[in-house]
Design an enzyme around this catalytic site. Structure first.
Site, mmCIF file in Angstrom:
data_model
loop_
_atom_site.group_PDB
_atom_site.id
_atom_site.type_symbol
_atom_site.label_atom_id
_atom_site.label_comp_id
_atom_site.label_asym_id
_atom_site.label_seq_id
_atom_site.Cartn_x
_atom_site.Cartn_y
_atom_site.Cartn_z
ATOM 1 N N ARG A 154 0.794 -1.211 0.000
ATOM 2 C CA ARG A 154 0.000 0.000 0.000
ATOM 3 C C ARG A 154 0.841 1.281 0.000
ATOM 4 N NH1 ARG A 154 -5.332 -0.095 2.086
ATOM 5 N NH2 ARG A 154 -4.755 -2.056 3.006
ATOM 6 N N SER B 49 -3.011 -8.432 -8.554
ATOM 7 C CA SER B 49 -4.437 -8.571 -8.211
ATOM 8 C C SER B 49 -5.245 -7.323 -8.525
ATOM 9 C CB SER B 49 -4.570 -8.898 -6.738
ATOM 10 O OG SER B 49 -3.638 -9.864 -6.367
ATOM 11 N N ASP C 298 -4.747 -12.827 -9.109
ATOM 12 C CA ASP C 298 -4.679 -13.678 -7.909
ATOM 13 C C ASP C 298 -5.753 -14.765 -7.885
ATOM 14 O OD1 ASP C 298 -6.640 -11.768 -7.546
ATOM 15 O OD2 ASP C 298 -6.123 -11.315 -5.463
HETATM 16 P P1 ADP Z 1 -4.211 -9.254 0.007
HETATM 17 O O1 ADP Z 1 -5.594 -8.854 -0.162
HETATM 18 O O2 ADP Z 1 -3.271 -8.143 0.043
HETATM 19 O O3 ADP Z 1 -3.779 -10.328 -0.927
HETATM 20 P P2 ADP Z 1 -4.902 -10.822 2.340
HETATM 21 O O4 ADP Z 1 -5.598 -11.860 1.605
HETATM 22 O O5 ADP Z 1 -3.970 -11.282 3.414
HETATM 23 O O6 ADP Z 1 -4.042 -9.836 1.470
HETATM 24 O O7 ADP Z 1 -6.012 -9.904 2.981
HETATM 25 C C1 ADP Z 1 -5.654 -8.854 3.814
HETATM 26 C C2 ADP Z 1 -6.896 -8.277 4.398
HETATM 27 O O8 ADP Z 1 -7.557 -9.221 5.226
HETATM 28 C C3 ADP Z 1 -6.620 -7.106 5.316
HETATM 29 O O9 ADP Z 1 -6.651 -5.924 4.599
HETATM 30 C C4 ADP Z 1 -7.756 -7.149 6.296
HETATM 31 O O10 ADP Z 1 -8.811 -6.381 5.814
HETATM 32 C C5 ADP Z 1 -8.203 -8.572 6.297
HETATM 33 N N1 ADP Z 1 -7.805 -9.253 7.537
HETATM 34 C C6 ADP Z 1 -6.619 -9.270 8.159
HETATM 35 N N2 ADP Z 1 -6.657 -10.015 9.264
HETATM 36 C C7 ADP Z 1 -7.919 -10.489 9.357
HETATM 37 C C8 ADP Z 1 -8.618 -11.323 10.270
HETATM 38 N N3 ADP Z 1 -8.014 -11.830 11.357
HETATM 39 N N4 ADP Z 1 -9.911 -11.591 10.032
HETATM 40 C C9 ADP Z 1 -10.542 -11.088 8.952
HETATM 41 N N5 ADP Z 1 -9.938 -10.295 8.072
HETATM 42 C C10 ADP Z 1 -8.651 -9.998 8.252
HETATM 43 MG MG MG Z 2 -4.034 -11.828 -2.141
#
Ligand code: ADP
Ligand code: MG
Length: 906
Positions: A557, A592, A646
């Site tokens: 970000r 993604s 993704d």
């Molecule tokens: P990305 O979307 O960057 O690929 P992720 O799949 O790891 O990454 O998703 C990250 C998002 O998941 C964070 O922005 C947050 O909104 C959400 N997140 C993080 N921890 C939790 C949790 N314990 N429970 C639910 N949502 C979560």
């Molecule tokens: Mg992801």
């Protein structure tokens, strides 16, 4: 612990171990301090042995407390409730006053001989002012013995006479009804009379709901619009009468003719009621503690004599040691023994000692004079020693009662502290009843012993302000809760989706998918349905080392400007750490964001989403941008062979383990999906045979207005405050980046409506993004005690009451459930399309899933799956979570590309 080592509180002859809480000791203390009257007297050996059976050590009281705790737990458990000696009856009170209650409330208090009608007005402002007007009506015998119908008509008539007198306008009024007979209560406003007592014998009422009977009678009069909303036990009235400003008062204790207590239990421990959230007032009915023998080792011979002579032998054993109705009799039995051999016993007949006398005699100042008066009135020639002995006996009986009462109270407090998972509990205890009111020593002893018996609790005893006020408060609190509930329901109803509504979402997405796939209609669809140039899933023959890079939504970000240079730095770092510097490895790049692809290694960025806004990228080929950045870094080479969404990466990596994985789903920062579409349906591409993976970009579903009916004001606020207003509207209902914000907006609204934080806006809650989606996960964790929910919210700087945290949890549940159901409706649209594409009656398909929200939220995955099952019953859908799937998938695609390239060269 052997009884021989115990330190008695009462009757211990050794002055060196005197305790101030002990009557004998207390008086001895007086004599030591030089009261000339007392010095001449002493505890005779006979007295000591007579009082010995009343002697309870601290250790014994601890034991009594332990047994009371066990008895309470048996009363709370569904399995043992019906046989429990301590009944633990739910009172259906869910909250204590919080000072915001306001308005006018009626109370109808039916006593033995009188009916009291009361109108209470609460100001509801910072210093809750309470004004009351009341009137007493004698209840004639004709009513107490007449038919039930007459009794209730009488109550209704008294009500309107009272209101007429006050010149009350014909407004709606809510009423609390105090009905002091044995009832089976099933709701706050529903209570079935088990049996009449206290001289009432109105036929036709037993077995019926007294609230309904009263309501009928009031409605029949048709004079005032009054709704009976609560039927109240006097013990809970005591608890509820206390002023909220001094902190919570969650325990009520009555020591009157009988004794009883109540407290706010954790609803999930009260197994006989359905509720599991929040608290529930429980009336212990502890008077019958010991009826199963649990008190046998503390009962004295006097208690047995009293019990045998009572109307209900073997029953109410605890009450018979504490309640005012019995103290006089215990004293009489002891004096009978003490005075045996004299003419006295014959005069010591049943009922010759009144509670009031006992309490007065135990008073250190005036007690001896009262003893003399009382003994004389019984016709006894009482010496100074007799009066002194009588005073000792009365004190011993009262102090033992206070000690036993303290053990029970300590059990309640320890239970509360433990079940709330607190290390310390702070609460007030409202006390009422003739015994506590008239006897300062009883109160002092109670207070001191409770401190010793429940050292983990900070307890303040507060004199209750009369049960009528408490009954009015029960009514006012019920009224506040009902009004708040209506407002909460109205607010949350916007987020609750019916089966039909979800079906509509499914159908709408299906329609948008069709539009998006066709060349002519593509532009009008909100889902782009982008071809990915992935035509095959892995076949397992791929070999070699591949690099993968996963740019999701959260981790990069901060990199707004030099995005691709930063990415190259990361790869170089990684290669150095892995000792691979200098090697040129094929790289799969998981990217993604929506890209228009024309081949596997080319992708034109269509728009940023999920809070990305790096300049100079939209409209560019991101593979080219990456390759240029690689060139800018000397001594570094990379062979970018594939750019992969993704969703596709996830589908591919799961496909490595499960060949029927033909859908990829992401629920992380954002949400999206891909699936295997028939090439003949893809308007943008030539070719009729085979399939191609389509990146749906479903996050944008609804951007053309087709979902407008589903957006709530909260969704619109979140959208408007986002970096990309009007875009990714479906994603903004579902994914991790937005759920916390939706919750925060709802909480703000509920606060403004007075349903949260006592209506006071918390400045913390005004801060955007303080409520992260991971908090939704922790707050909804199964089996999480309210205390822990409070702790999570406290950490955010929000000061919440127990009720607040229940409501916050409910909001989190509603928001997350809606997200999961919408996601499920979308998956249902996809799998149904695959099934129809293939002309199958039944389809078995696997969905590969990645994304932290899906993986870590305690209920999200299950709710998605349940919705898919409901909406696509002809598809049997397996959900397979991938480990780092989106990234590994990119490496796999790079490998597949290399394999295919090798084949083509060969
Ligand atoms: P990305 O979307 O960057 O690929 P992720 O799949 O790891 O990454 O998703 C990250 C998002 O998941 C964070 O922005 C947050 O909104 C959400 N997140 C993080 N921890 C939790 C949790 N314990 N429970 C639910 N949502 C979560
Ligand atoms: Mg992801």
């Amino acid at each position: 612990m052997s009884s021989g080592q115990e330190t008695p509180l009462v009757g211990k002859p050794l002055p060196s171990q005197l305790s101030p809480t002990c009557p004998g000791h207390g008086l001895a203390g007086v004599s030591e301090s030089g009261s000339p009257q007392a010095q001449s007297r002493h505890l005779t050996a006979q007295m000591q042995s007579s009082l010995q059976p009343l002697c309870l050590s601290l250790e014994t009281l601890h034991r009594v407390k332990g047994r009371m705790l066990e008895a309470m737990e048996r009363g709370l458990s569904r399995r043992t409730h019906s046989q429990a000696t301590v009944r633990m009856l739910p009172a259906f009170i869910r909250s204590t006053p919080d000072g915001t209650e306001r308005g006018k409330f009626l109370v109808l208090e039916l006593g033995d001989t009188h009916l009291r009608v009361l109108l209470m007005e609460l100001s509801g402002d910072t210093d809750q002012r309470v004004t009351m007007e009341d009137q007493h009506f004698p209840v004639p015998d004709a009513i107490t013995q007449g038919p039930g119908e007459k009794l209730f008509a009488f109550l209704a008539t008294c009500l309107w006479e009272f209101l007429d007198e006050l010149h009350m306008p014909q407004t709606d009024l809510e009423l609390g009804f105090s009905f002091p007979f044995a009832c089976r209560q099933t709701r706050l406003d529903q209570s079935y009379l088990i049996s009449w007592s206290k001289g009432f014998r109105c036929p036709g009422v037993e077995g019926r709901d007294v609230v309904a009977l009263l309501q009928e009678a009031i409605d029949k009069q048709d004079r005032y619009r009054i709704k009976v909303i609560a039927v109240v036990n006097d013990t809970t009235g005591t608890m509820m009468s206390c002023d909220a400003s001094a902190g919570p008062c969650e325990v009520g204790l009555v020591v009157d003719a009988g004794t009883n207590s109540c407290f706010m239990a954790e609803a999930r421990h009260v197994e006989v009621v359905e509720e599991s959230e929040g608290r529930m007032g429980v009336v212990t009915e502890w008077g019958s503690f010991g009826d199963n023998g649990a008190l046998n080792d503390v009962l004295s011979p006097y208690d047995h004599q009293l019990d045998q002579a009572s109307l209900n032998p073997g029953k109410q054993r605890y009450e018979k040691m504490i309640g005012g109705l019995y103290l006089g009799e215990i004293v009489r039995h002891i004096l009978t023994e003490l005075f045996s051999g004299r003419t006295a016993p014959a005069r010591l007949t049943e009922g010759s000692f009144q509670t009031q006398d006992i309490l007065e005699i135990s008073d250190e100042q005036v007690g001896l004079a009262t003893a003399r008066r009382v003994l004389r009135a019984l016709g006894l020639e009482a010496s100074d020693q007799d009066c002194f002995n009588t005073q000792q006996v009365c004190s011993a009986v009262c102090i033992r009662a206070a000690g036993l009462c303290a053990a029970g109270l300590a059990a309640i407090l320890s239970h509360m502290c433990r079940s709330r998972e607190l290390s310390r509990l702070k609460t007030s205890v409202a006390v009422d009843g003739a015994v506590v009111r008239a006897h300062a020593k009883f109160r002092q002893t109670l207070q001191q012993l409770v401190k010793q018996l429940a050292p983990e609790c900070d307890v303040t005893l507060v004199q209750a302000e009369g049960s009528s006020k408490g009954i009015g408060m029960v009514t006012a609190v019920a009224s506040r809760l009902a009004a708040q509930r209506r407002r909460v329901d109205r607010t949350l109803a916007l987020l609750q989706l019916s089966h039909d509504a979800l079906g509509t979402v499914q159908a709408l997405l299906r329609q948008e998918m069709e539009l998006g796939l066709k060349k002519e209609t593509h532009a009008s669809s909100s889902v782009r349905m982008l071809p990915t140039y992935i035509c095959a899933t892995p076949d397992g023959s791929e070999r070699g080392d591949f690099l993968a890079l996963d740019l999701g939504g959260t981790n990069f970000r901060v990199l707004l400007v030099k995005l691709f240079d930063h990415i190259v730095e990361c790869i170089a770092d990684f290669q150095t750490k892995q000792g691979m510097m200098g090697q040129t490895l094929p790289l799969g790049f998981t990217f993604s964001f929506p890209c228009q692809q024309t081949s596997l290694d080319q992708g034109i960025l269509l728009s940023w989403t999920k809070g990305f806004n790096a300049s100079g990228c939209v409209g560019q080929d991101v593979v080219k941008l990456l390759r240029e950045a690689v060139k800018r870094k000397n001594h570094f080479a990379l062979d970018v062979v594939a750019i992969v969404n993704d969703t596709v990466g996830t589908m591919m990596s799961c496909g490595y383990d499960d060949p029927s994985c033909e859908v990829g789903l992401i629920v992380g920062t954002g949400t999206n999906a891909c699936y295997m579409e028939e090439l003949r349906n893809v308007g943008a591409l030539a070719g009729e045979e085979g399939r191609m993976c389509i990146n749906m970009e479903w996050g944008a579903f609804g951007d053309n207005g087709c979902l407008d009916a589903f957006f709530t004001p909260f969704d619109r606020q979140v959208d408007e405050a986002s970096l990309n207003p009007g875009r990714q509207r479906f994603e903004k209902l579902i994914s991790g980046m937005y759920l916390g914000e939706i919750v925060r907006r709802i909480l703000l609204e509920l606060t403004a409506k007075g349903c949260l934080f006592r209506g006071r806006p918390s400045p913390k809650l005004q801060t955007p993004d303080i409520f992260q989606t991971k908090f939704l996960s922790s707050i909804e964790s199964d089996g999480l005690a309210l205390r822990q929910v409070c702790a999570i919210l406290e950490e955010l700087g929000l000061h919440v009451s127990c009720e607040d945290s229940v409501l916050v949890r409910e909001v989190c549940q509603v928001v997350a459930r809606r997200a999961a159901q919408l996601c499920g409706a979308a998956v249902a649209a996809v799998v149904e399309k695959i099934r129809e594409n293939r002309g199958l009656e039944q389809l078995a398909v696997t969905v590969g899933v990645d994304g932290t929200l899906y993986k870590l939220h305690p209920h999200f995955a299950q709710q998605v799956q349940a919705t898919v099952q409901q909406l696509a019953p002809r598809c049997s859908v397996t959900f397979l979570q991938s480990e780092d799937g989106s990234g590994k998938g990119a490496a796999l695609i790079a490998a597949v590309a290399c394999r295919v390239a090798r084949h083509q060269r060969a």
